[in-house]
Scaffold this motif. Structure first.
Motif, PDB file in Angstrom:
ATOM      1  N   THR A  32      34.746  28.575  -8.707  1.00 24.38           N
ATOM      2  CA  THR A  32      36.052  27.949  -8.434  1.00 24.38           C
ATOM      3  C   THR A  32      37.010  28.953  -7.778  1.00 24.38           C
ATOM      4  O   THR A  32      37.932  29.458  -8.430  1.00 24.38           O
ATOM      5  N   ARG A  47      45.208  26.740  -3.490  1.00 21.50           N
ATOM      6  CA  ARG A  47      44.719  25.806  -4.510  1.00 21.50           C
ATOM      7  C   ARG A  47      43.267  26.119  -4.820  1.00 21.50           C
ATOM      8  O   ARG A  47      42.551  26.721  -4.004  1.00 21.50           O
ATOM      9  N   THR A  48      42.847  25.656  -6.013  1.00 22.76           N
ATOM     10  CA  THR A  48      41.476  25.885  -6.458  1.00 22.76           C
ATOM     11  C   THR A  48      40.554  24.854  -5.816  1.00 22.76           C
ATOM     12  O   THR A  48      40.924  23.689  -5.683  1.00 22.76           O
ATOM     13  N   VAL A  49      39.364  25.280  -5.423  1.00 16.18           N
ATOM     14  CA  VAL A  49      38.320  24.344  -4.985  1.00 16.18           C
ATOM     15  C   VAL A  49      37.000  24.749  -5.658  1.00 16.18           C
ATOM     16  O   VAL A  49      36.897  25.833  -6.227  1.00 16.18           O
ATOM     17  N   VAL A  50      36.034  23.837  -5.577  1.00 18.00           N
ATOM     18  CA  VAL A  50      34.700  24.145  -6.103  1.00 18.00           C
ATOM     19  C   VAL A  50      33.812  24.584  -4.941  1.00 18.00           C
ATOM     20  O   VAL A  50      33.661  23.833  -3.962  1.00 18.00           O
ATOM     21  N   PHE A  64      33.976  20.627  -0.825  1.00 19.50           N
ATOM     22  CA  PHE A  64      34.240  19.219  -0.518  1.00 19.50           C
ATOM     23  C   PHE A  64      35.717  18.937  -0.783  1.00 19.50           C
ATOM     24  O   PHE A  64      36.312  19.500  -1.704  1.00 19.50           O
ATOM     25  N   THR A  65      36.255  18.008  -0.017  1.00 19.74           N
ATOM     26  CA  THR A  65      37.642  17.610  -0.258  1.00 19.74           C
ATOM     27  C   THR A  65      37.882  16.215   0.308  1.00 19.74           C
ATOM     28  O   THR A  65      36.986  15.605   0.910  1.00 19.74           O
ATOM     29  N   SER A  69      43.679  15.019   2.734  1.00 16.84           N
ATOM     30  CA  SER A  69      44.502  15.948   1.945  1.00 16.84           C
ATOM     31  C   SER A  69      45.266  16.909   2.864  1.00 16.84           C
ATOM     32  O   SER A  69      44.817  17.222   3.973  1.00 16.84           O
ATOM     33  N   PRO A  70      46.426  17.391   2.406  1.00 16.06           N
ATOM     34  CA  PRO A  70      47.198  18.332   3.228  1.00 16.06           C
ATOM     35  C   PRO A  70      46.387  19.539   3.684  1.00 16.06           C
ATOM     36  O   PRO A  70      46.574  20.033   4.800  1.00 16.06           O
ATOM     37  N   LYS A  71      45.474  20.012   2.841  1.00 14.62           N
ATOM     38  CA  LYS A  71      44.714  21.211   3.238  1.00 14.62           C
ATOM     39  C   LYS A  71      43.905  20.948   4.500  1.00 14.62           C
ATOM     40  O   LYS A  71      43.723  21.839   5.319  1.00 14.62           O
TER      41      LYS A  71
HETATM   42  C1  LIG Z   1      39.016  23.687 -11.284  1.00 13.82           C
HETATM   43  C2  LIG Z   1      39.520  22.906 -10.083  1.00 13.82           C
HETATM   44  C3  LIG Z   1      38.638  22.571  -9.092  1.00 13.82           C
HETATM   45  C4  LIG Z   1      39.074  21.843  -7.978  1.00 13.82           C
HETATM   46  N1  LIG Z   1      38.187  21.557  -6.983  1.00 13.82           N
HETATM   47  C5  LIG Z   1      38.609  20.906  -5.874  1.00 13.82           C
HETATM   48  C6  LIG Z   1      37.713  20.688  -4.776  1.00 13.82           C
HETATM   49  O1  LIG Z   1      36.528  21.074  -4.792  1.00 13.82           O
HETATM   50  N2  LIG Z   1      38.197  20.042  -3.687  1.00 13.82           N
HETATM   51  C7  LIG Z   1      39.496  19.617  -3.618  1.00 13.82           C
HETATM   52  O2  LIG Z   1      39.866  19.032  -2.604  1.00 13.82           O
HETATM   53  N3  LIG Z   1      40.361  19.810  -4.623  1.00 13.82           N
HETATM   54  C8  LIG Z   1      39.961  20.459  -5.748  1.00 13.82           C
HETATM   55  N4  LIG Z   1      40.839  20.706  -6.777  1.00 13.82           N
HETATM   56  C9  LIG Z   1      42.239  20.229  -6.626  1.00 13.82           C
HETATM   57  C10 LIG Z   1      43.016  21.184  -5.695  1.00 13.82           C
HETATM   58  O3  LIG Z   1      43.244  22.417  -6.365  1.00 13.82           O
HETATM   59  C11 LIG Z   1      44.347  20.589  -5.197  1.00 13.82           C
HETATM   60  O4  LIG Z   1      45.188  20.319  -6.307  1.00 13.82           O
HETATM   61  C12 LIG Z   1      44.179  19.307  -4.399  1.00 13.82           C
HETATM   62  O5  LIG Z   1      42.989  19.321  -3.639  1.00 13.82           O
HETATM   63  C13 LIG Z   1      45.357  19.086  -3.459  1.00 13.82           C
HETATM   64  O6  LIG Z   1      45.430  20.173  -2.557  1.00 13.82           O
HETATM   65  P1  LIG Z   1      46.265  20.099  -1.178  1.00 13.82           P
HETATM   66  O7  LIG Z   1      47.484  19.244  -1.485  1.00 13.82           O
HETATM   67  O8  LIG Z   1      46.623  21.506  -0.876  1.00 13.82           O
HETATM   68  O9  LIG Z   1      45.379  19.480  -0.129  1.00 13.82           O
HETATM   69  C14 LIG Z   1      40.433  21.425  -7.881  1.00 13.82           C
HETATM   70  C15 LIG Z   1      41.314  21.796  -8.897  1.00 13.82           C
HETATM   71  C16 LIG Z   1      40.873  22.516  -9.974  1.00 13.82           C
HETATM   72  C17 LIG Z   1      41.862  22.888 -11.057  1.00 13.82           C
END
Ligand SMILES: Cc1cc2nc3c(=O)[nH]c(=O)nc-3n(C[C@H](O)[C@H](O)[C@H](O)COP(=O)(O)O)c2cc1C
Length: 183
Positions: A32, A47-50, A64-65, A69-71
């Motif tokens: 993460t 932000r966190t991603v997997v 993946f997302t 999303s804004p990112k």
């Molecule tokens: C442990 C954890 C894993 C996450 N994994 C993902 C992910 O793989 N992809 C994703 O889009 N958002 C993931 N999120 C949510 C993002 O951190 C973020 O809140 C959301 O994608 C919105 O981001 P953005 O507004 O910057 O696009 C995860 C959050 C946490 C806490």
């Protein structure tokens, strides 16, 4: 990992081995990472991603997302991205910087959706409203088509830092080139 086992020859392989293990191991701390981007106002966003895949041959890291999303908008406008990893177990921090590609169709997305569609995470990509949309009290609507995007970062350089009581170590890694730095 002992400090002596890490040399300029072994470091890139050790780092990529850890990156490749992380998506397969739910408990791996590098599973993460934090994704850093820049928004239209020049503000850093994080932000966190997997981490879903690490491929040493192509030097790419993928997650993946939701394509809305804004990112994704940020990466389309400014594809430079950094993934930040920290593992307390290894004592390793890694900053991997590179160029991001947002994919919304094609084989990579089809393969990703085939993995996700039967999992509890499928709903994450089937919302009729985009991520960040203000909730207005309406019943949640489900889209018929998924909005899954695969983001692939082609890594250009990595900044590796190892915290160790015997002496911290730091290196810049570009491909197989390793340059030791003052920590
Ligand atoms: C442990 C954890 C894993 C996450 N994994 C993902 C992910 O793989 N992809 C994703 O889009 N958002 C993931 N999120 C949510 C993002 O951190 C973020 O809140 C959301 O994608 C919105 O981001 P953005 O507004 O910057 O696009 C995860 C959050 C946490 C806490």
């Amino acid at each position: 990992m002992t400090v002596t086992a890490i040399t300029a020859e072994t470091l890139p392989t050790l780092v990529w081995q850890a990156l490749q293990r992380a998506p397969l191991d739910k408990h791996h701390e590098w599973r993460t990472p934090v994704l850093a981007t820049v928004n239209a106002l020049g503000h850093a966003q994080a932000r966190t991603v997997v981490l879903r895949q690490a491929a040493r041959d192509s030097g790419t890291l993928s997650f993946f997302t939701d394509a809305r999303s804004p990112k994704c908008a940020e990466l389309r406008a400014q594809p430079r991205a950094t993934l930040l990893f920290w593992s307390a177990r290894l004592g390793w921090q890694l900053r991997a910087e590179g160029t991001a590609r947002v994919m919304t169709d094609g084989p990579a997305v089809e393969a990703a959706w085939a993995r996700v569609r039967t999992s509890p995470a499928a709903g994450d990509y089937l919302s009729a409203r985009p991520p960040g949309h203000v909730l207005d009290g309406d019943a949640p609507a489900t889209a018929t088509n998924h909005h899954l995007a695969v983001v692939e970062i082609a890594v250009q350089a990595m900044d590796w830092l190892m915290l160790d009581r015997a002496g911290h170590r730091r290196a810049r890694i570009e491909g197989t080139q390793v340059q030791w730095l003052v920590p």
